[in-house]
Write an enzyme that holds these catalytic residues in place. Sequence first.
Site, PDB file in Angstrom:
ATOM      1  N   ASN A 304      -7.173   2.756  -3.798  1.00 36.88           N
ATOM      2  CA  ASN A 304      -6.235   1.471  -4.718  1.00 36.88           C
ATOM      3  C   ASN A 304      -7.288   0.110  -5.061  1.00 36.88           C
ATOM      4  O   ASN A 304      -6.778  -0.962  -4.685  1.00 36.88           O
ATOM      5  CB  ASN A 304      -4.865   1.531  -4.949  1.00 36.88           C
ATOM      6  N   HIS A 335       5.814  -3.539  -5.767  1.00 37.37           N
ATOM      7  CA  HIS A 335       6.506  -2.234  -6.282  1.00 37.37           C
ATOM      8  C   HIS A 335       7.838  -1.716  -6.269  1.00 37.37           C
ATOM      9  O   HIS A 335       7.701  -0.564  -7.193  1.00 37.37           O
ATOM     10  CB  HIS A 335       5.626  -1.100  -5.317  1.00 37.37           C
TER      11      HIS A 335
END
Length: 432
Positions: A304, A335
Amino acid sequence: MDWLQLHPLSLYQGAAFPFALLFNYLCSMDSFSIHARYLFLLTGGHLLALAAMGSYAVLVFIPALCAVVLIYTLSPQEVHRCTFFFQMSWQTLCHLGLHYTEYYLQEAPSMRFCITLSSLMLLTQRVTSLSLDICERKVEAVSRDIRIKSSLSQQLHEALPYFSYLLFFPALLGGPLCSFKRFQAHVQGSSSLHPRYSFWSLTWRALQILGLECLKVALRRVVSAGAGLRNCQQLECIYVMWSTAGLFKLTYYSHWLLDDSLLHAAGFGSELGQSPGEEGYIPDADIWTLETTHRISLFTRKWNQSTARWLRRLIFQHGRAWPLLQTFAFSAWWHGLHPGQVFGFFCWAMMVEADYLIHTFANLFIRTWPVRLLYRTLTWAHTQLIIAYIMVAVEVRSLSSLWLLCNSYNSVFPMVYCVLLFLLARRKHKFN
């Protein structure tokens, strides 16, 4: 982002594809003004948000509006700190709502709410990237004197690029982070210089996505037919962990390629608007490097990629003490701070630290190519198994599943690196 959310996200991203192609086509026409381009992207973002999130879309619209208000009312020195605090506070409250549903009520959360959280995380990237650009004078904000003298309609006209950037539809549900300067340069670019999408480039990405989806279907059958972490025995648990993590990775790769294709279809994947010294457009999925590297640190930088660069700029470069640990701690917060994420990101930070020391010492003592080849092969296998361990830990939702993973033979792999980290750190201290 939970991998289970990626399938419905892919459906909505696919539905937005024709509008991305239409936008790119309209931008090649002189009659399509800059104001109309901003409005097209903003309207598309609103419609996509309502279609994907329903009434939960207001949880994305409110922080976007507040971010623009803060940008207009605060000085460049204050804007980043305040927008960062507000955006992370809002996102954390929404994540706490997910915790309440999952852990207290013991209910499955609404898929629309999960998509909203995913979009909020991406909005946080754009908000903090823009505020950092303003704070570092890479983007010139409108001065306070001009704002006071401007009418309401003029202020809305000046704020339109910010609203459009925060909610433009090709990046609303996924995709590599696009800086505000790149976004603005693309939208305001001349129609004669406007990049058009490449048919063959998009076709190649479509074939890659199709191949990944076929592999995913085959691997899902293998995973569903085999024993899970609850029923596996001894060394069988290693195969279960590896195959499960492989399914997660294929899902992410496919989604990232679709996001990248959507941005390219809209024209935002070009080098237009790149400033001198600024890193060019890099897609999130570098599958070859991720699957062949024998270094956890390189895997971390390539996994990512736009998010890794954003974390490096936002946290790592400003960390005074233990910047690596601070970066992974913030990543766990961003997250959602689920138990598996806290454990997984802390383990990941330890593994990266160990990786630096292990390969530094190995390069000093390994000279012959046969030994180096053997070393690379063993460290590649170990890296893949450690990454699989971290990925399964981050993705599991229940404490019981996390305990099963930690209590299995799979914990041997990160433990080996932890022991080497302790021994090599002591040796490094003696050398110093």
